[in-house]
Scaffold this motif. Sequence first.
Motif, PDB file in Angstrom:
ATOM      1  N   LEU A  58      35.437  55.963  26.199  1.00  0.00           N
ATOM      2  CA  LEU A  58      35.661  57.063  27.130  1.00  0.00           C
ATOM      3  C   LEU A  58      35.622  56.648  28.595  1.00  0.00           C
ATOM      4  O   LEU A  58      35.923  57.469  29.466  1.00  0.00           O
ATOM      5  N   THR A  59      35.247  55.412  28.870  1.00  0.00           N
ATOM      6  CA  THR A  59      35.009  55.012  30.263  1.00  0.00           C
ATOM      7  C   THR A  59      35.787  53.755  30.622  1.00  0.00           C
ATOM      8  O   THR A  59      36.130  52.958  29.752  1.00  0.00           O
ATOM      9  N   PRO A  60      36.052  53.550  31.919  1.00  0.00           N
ATOM     10  CA  PRO A  60      36.736  52.332  32.351  1.00  0.00           C
ATOM     11  C   PRO A  60      35.852  51.103  32.140  1.00  0.00           C
ATOM     12  O   PRO A  60      34.626  51.194  32.105  1.00  0.00           O
ATOM     13  N   TYR A  61      36.492  49.946  32.006  1.00  0.00           N
ATOM     14  CA  TYR A  61      35.753  48.702  31.809  1.00  0.00           C
ATOM     15  C   TYR A  61      34.853  48.433  33.008  1.00  0.00           C
ATOM     16  O   TYR A  61      35.235  48.626  34.159  1.00  0.00           O
ATOM     17  N   SER A  62      33.664  47.964  32.722  1.00  0.00           N
ATOM     18  CA  SER A  62      32.705  47.636  33.777  1.00  0.00           C
ATOM     19  C   SER A  62      31.758  46.572  33.259  1.00  0.00           C
ATOM     20  O   SER A  62      31.489  46.490  32.056  1.00  0.00           O
ATOM     21  N   THR A  63      31.240  45.768  34.167  1.00  0.00           N
ATOM     22  CA  THR A  63      30.211  44.806  33.775  1.00  0.00           C
ATOM     23  C   THR A  63      28.858  45.476  33.578  1.00  0.00           C
ATOM     24  O   THR A  63      27.920  44.828  33.120  1.00  0.00           O
ATOM     25  N   GLY A  64      28.749  46.750  33.916  1.00  0.00           N
ATOM     26  CA  GLY A  64      27.538  47.491  33.584  1.00  0.00           C
ATOM     27  C   GLY A  64      26.558  47.623  34.735  1.00  0.00           C
ATOM     28  O   GLY A  64      26.915  47.524  35.912  1.00  0.00           O
ATOM     29  N   THR A  65      25.306  47.838  34.354  1.00  0.00           N
ATOM     30  CA  THR A  65      24.242  48.133  35.320  1.00  0.00           C
ATOM     31  C   THR A  65      23.312  46.933  35.417  1.00  0.00           C
ATOM     32  O   THR A  65      22.582  46.631  34.476  1.00  0.00           O
ATOM     33  N   TRP A  66      23.337  46.272  36.539  1.00  0.00           N
ATOM     34  CA  TRP A  66      22.513  45.095  36.805  1.00  0.00           C
ATOM     35  C   TRP A  66      22.639  44.815  38.304  1.00  0.00           C
ATOM     36  O   TRP A  66      23.529  45.304  38.969  1.00  0.00           O
ATOM     37  N   GLY A  67      21.722  44.044  38.836  1.00  0.00           N
ATOM     38  CA  GLY A  67      21.855  43.589  40.212  1.00  0.00           C
ATOM     39  C   GLY A  67      21.912  44.685  41.255  1.00  0.00           C
ATOM     40  O   GLY A  67      22.548  44.508  42.295  1.00  0.00           O
ATOM     41  N   SER A  68      21.260  45.823  41.002  1.00  0.00           N
ATOM     42  CA  SER A  68      21.206  46.915  41.983  1.00  0.00           C
ATOM     43  C   SER A  68      22.592  47.255  42.527  1.00  0.00           C
ATOM     44  O   SER A  68      22.799  47.410  43.727  1.00  0.00           O
ATOM     45  N   ARG A  69      23.546  47.390  41.618  1.00  0.00           N
ATOM     46  CA  ARG A  69      24.940  47.529  42.031  1.00  0.00           C
ATOM     47  C   ARG A  69      25.506  48.939  41.918  1.00  0.00           C
ATOM     48  O   ARG A  69      26.560  49.233  42.493  1.00  0.00           O
ATOM     49  N   CYS A  70      24.853  49.829  41.170  1.00  0.00           N
ATOM     50  CA  CYS A  70      25.509  51.075  40.782  1.00  0.00           C
ATOM     51  C   CYS A  70      25.836  51.982  41.964  1.00  0.00           C
ATOM     52  O   CYS A  70      26.921  52.560  42.026  1.00  0.00           O
ATOM     53  N   MET A  71      24.895  52.129  42.897  1.00  0.00           N
ATOM     54  CA  MET A  71      25.149  53.074  43.987  1.00  0.00           C
ATOM     55  C   MET A  71      26.231  52.558  44.916  1.00  0.00           C
ATOM     56  O   MET A  71      26.996  53.352  45.495  1.00  0.00           O
ATOM     57  N   VAL A  72      26.304  51.231  45.061  1.00  0.00           N
ATOM     58  CA  VAL A  72      27.365  50.662  45.876  1.00  0.00           C
ATOM     59  C   VAL A  72      28.699  50.735  45.144  1.00  0.00           C
ATOM     60  O   VAL A  72      29.691  51.273  45.656  1.00  0.00           O
ATOM     61  N   MET A  73      28.728  50.194  43.917  1.00  0.00           N
ATOM     62  CA  MET A  73      29.997  50.047  43.207  1.00  0.00           C
ATOM     63  C   MET A  73      30.457  51.349  42.556  1.00  0.00           C
ATOM     64  O   MET A  73      31.563  51.821  42.809  1.00  0.00           O
ATOM     65  N   SER A  74      29.630  51.946  41.709  1.00  0.00           N
ATOM     66  CA  SER A  74      30.029  53.212  41.084  1.00  0.00           C
ATOM     67  C   SER A  74      30.120  54.323  42.123  1.00  0.00           C
ATOM     68  O   SER A  74      31.006  55.184  42.053  1.00  0.00           O
ATOM     69  N   GLY A  75      29.193  54.316  43.088  1.00  0.00           N
ATOM     70  CA  GLY A  75      29.256  55.316  44.158  1.00  0.00           C
ATOM     71  C   GLY A  75      30.547  55.216  44.943  1.00  0.00           C
ATOM     72  O   GLY A  75      31.191  56.226  45.265  1.00  0.00           O
ATOM     73  N   GLY A  76      30.957  53.990  45.265  1.00  0.00           N
ATOM     74  CA  GLY A  76      32.218  53.797  45.970  1.00  0.00           C
ATOM     75  C   GLY A  76      33.417  54.206  45.140  1.00  0.00           C
ATOM     76  O   GLY A  76      34.377  54.797  45.645  1.00  0.00           O
ATOM     77  N   ALA A  77      33.366  53.914  43.815  1.00  0.00           N
ATOM     78  CA  ALA A  77      34.471  54.283  42.934  1.00  0.00           C
ATOM     79  C   ALA A  77      34.578  55.792  42.800  1.00  0.00           C
ATOM     80  O   ALA A  77      35.684  56.355  42.795  1.00  0.00           O
ATOM     81  N   VAL A  78      33.436  56.467  42.681  1.00  0.00           N
ATOM     82  CA  VAL A  78      33.444  57.936  42.586  1.00  0.00           C
ATOM     83  C   VAL A  78      34.036  58.541  43.862  1.00  0.00           C
ATOM     84  O   VAL A  78      34.877  59.455  43.809  1.00  0.00           O
ATOM     85  N   ALA A  79      33.610  58.031  45.005  1.00  0.00           N
ATOM     86  CA  ALA A  79      34.135  58.565  46.269  1.00  0.00           C
ATOM     87  C   ALA A  79      35.641  58.355  46.359  1.00  0.00           C
ATOM     88  O   ALA A  79      36.389  59.256  46.770  1.00  0.00           O
ATOM     89  N   THR A  80      36.114  57.179  45.961  1.00  0.00           N
ATOM     90  CA  THR A  80      37.543  56.873  46.037  1.00  0.00           C
ATOM     91  C   THR A  80      38.343  57.780  45.109  1.00  0.00           C
ATOM     92  O   THR A  80      39.404  58.303  45.485  1.00  0.00           O
ATOM     93  N   ALA A  81      37.831  57.977  43.869  1.00  0.00           N
ATOM     94  CA  ALA A  81      38.524  58.851  42.925  1.00  0.00           C
ATOM     95  C   ALA A  81      38.531  60.299  43.422  1.00  0.00           C
ATOM     96  O   ALA A  81      39.542  61.013  43.306  1.00  0.00           O
TER      97      ALA A  81
END
Length: 780
Positions: free
Chosen positions: A528-551
């Motif tokens: 159900l979701t796009p490919y991602s390397t997942g949750t690690w390295g304190s990345r979610c708010m930067v990467m997923s947050g940026g993707a959500v804003a862009t979408a």
Amino acid sequence: MSEPSKGVGARLTRKEDARFLKGRGEFVGDIGLAGCREVAFLRSPVAHARIRLIEKPRGLEDRVFVQADLAGVRPIRAVSGLKGFKPSNQHVLAADKVRQVGEPVAMVVAATRAEAEDIAERIRVEYDELPAVNDMLEARRPGAPLLHEDWGDNVFLETAVDADLDAIRQRAPVKVRRRLRTARQHMAPLEGRGALAEWNARLEQLVLWTATQMPHIVRTGLSECLGIDHGKLRVVAPDVGGGFGYKGILLPEEVCLAWAAMRLGYPVRWLEDRREQLIAGANCREHDYDITGYADRDGRLLAIDCEATVDAGAYSSYPFSACLEAAQVASILPGPYKMERYRCRTWSVATNKPPILPFRGVARTGVCFAIELVIDAIARECGIEPHEARLRNLVGPDEMPFTNITNKLFDSGDYPQCLRRAAAAIDVDAVRRRQAQGESDGRRIGVGFALFCEQAAHGTSVYHGWGIPMVPGHEQCTARLTPDGVLELRIGAHSHGQGLETTLAQVAHDVLGVEPGDVRLVHGDTALTPYSTGTWGSRCMVMSGGAVATACEEIARRAARIGAKLLQADAGSVSVAGGRVIGPGGSVTLKEIAEVWHLKPQHLPDDVDPGGLETTAGYKPLKDTGTFSYAAHAAVVAVDTETGAVEILGYVVVEDGGVLVNPMIVDGQVLGGAAQGIGTALYEEMPFDRNGQPLASTLMDYVLPGATEVPAIAIEHMETPSPWTRFGQKGIGEGGAIGPPAAIANAVNDALRDLGVEVDELPITPRRLLAKIRAAQRSG
């Protein structure tokens, strides 16, 4: 009075907490499938041995499986492209040889877990025991027993950052050398690992429910091991009860269950018990440092020279590999400090212990401990306050962005101000007055500091050089408005304590004005979701947050065109805010626009975007070398020299995570991380005897800090925006765990400096501390 903000910066309560507090979370152990059988593993009782014989119980051969039965299943291989790296073959069930206590030897399937365990006890295995390697330094010596005979030694990887230090050695008036060691730890999440596998004959697809941080990476690893394409694999991570990196690797057990479900035709489930977790699960943070700091008489660093060894365990874990920690040590040790020269050699060493994985604060906890203790030692040698010594060596705010001596690009920040605020909050002058007066109970008081940076949201430019099986690229989000105006967000990362169901709703609110309660987050399901390397390295708010804003911005653009038609306005005259498209003469809600797109298309403009109100958008920061959060930790401790007990009297954290999307959630992350860091400093240790036997197989032996061991922690926020990210946010999920060992150790050393006592090993247990005090008393 205006309505309080619900977007970026708001302290919203977590949406997901309602179901957890009411017992409505769904974990792997809660999922029931018709006809499901339970799995238990027979695990090796010895650390190093050749397997001479495996004999299945008579009449139960069809319920017991060994490596020879798993025809076509490939071993787990996590290979690094770094020069000289030696890969390991980790068979999902031991083949010919075992290399750690707890390594799976056989898989048993039965109606209940108890029955499976009873059958496992009846399996006969004969071992030819081999000498075990239980110490990483001994493992490097010539003649040490070999874990992987084809290597010729026990070193996964050796790295070096070289520099000529001869001139500095000759002219430096201050030289301090320390030998420091950190203990092996276990992550101990509340929920253990678990997996449930089912073969869907209609879809010809294997479905694996598993407690993982990175479902897409597990899917890729399963594809490699089982030799089947991604389309035949679906991985679902339901609610996950804590990860901390422990659930950030591909497990042999996951591969075994996937194979069994396909072979047997019915669902199978394995739930890890706590003893399995402690003796067989991956560990981390066992480091040895031989580190020397050179400085002038004013305490300014001239050079650092370090040799660091990391105990990487028996195998290279997928996907991060065994070079995960040691390869980072050399690049992150200098942190935000300026110096003329830097030299560092590291070794990732194989031993007869569980493999390592990326525990919260990967490698940074160890390097922070090493360099911060050296800086305190330099301060004592120079006769200056420890925080003053740090101020003389920190990068300044006017130098940002700053490239340090290992070419780390720091995005923004005011490190000196952060440290000054921590010193003021802990009140160094008051501690010194208290030391001069003495304590009525005879205890000794000390103050200690630790300052560090946390590189987060690493991108392609960082990870492709490692050559490991996982390289992050653009993070994607699929956003769509349903016919009733609910906003669905689909991301490939996973939330298991980070609060993403709340914070990503806040991001969407910031862009579209949709109420956070009307945002649904779909995550943890590869179907159900796009490919991602997942949750690690304190990345979610930067990467997923940026993707959500862009979408959401793309949804806003498309909705605005439809709204303009409904408002009979020019498309250039409308805007999106507050969940509405607003024009010169009125407005229309996004719900009404969604209803038109889905149910009343006759009202759509002729030039409507045929993609509709659903889009998938990708995001990368402007520079993908990572964001740099940072913090100063300050601790005041009382040390009882008669018992060796250490009490934390005060603790302050001043942190800068850029723009905070939800400060309350950030507080929770910092507090939880600090509790883990206190465990690293004072309590947690996974010891092994000379035969490679784990000596902490229950939570009676492996001591975790509780409410009485964690003091009230004062947190102060600084918010220096990152110039690279969508809202100026930075990753901050790991920082709380990095600083406590160094700050507490420095505080203990400050308390005992008049006795000539310095701690050099973690955790700082009463036994170790008393031994140091007694030795100092004898020599004095």
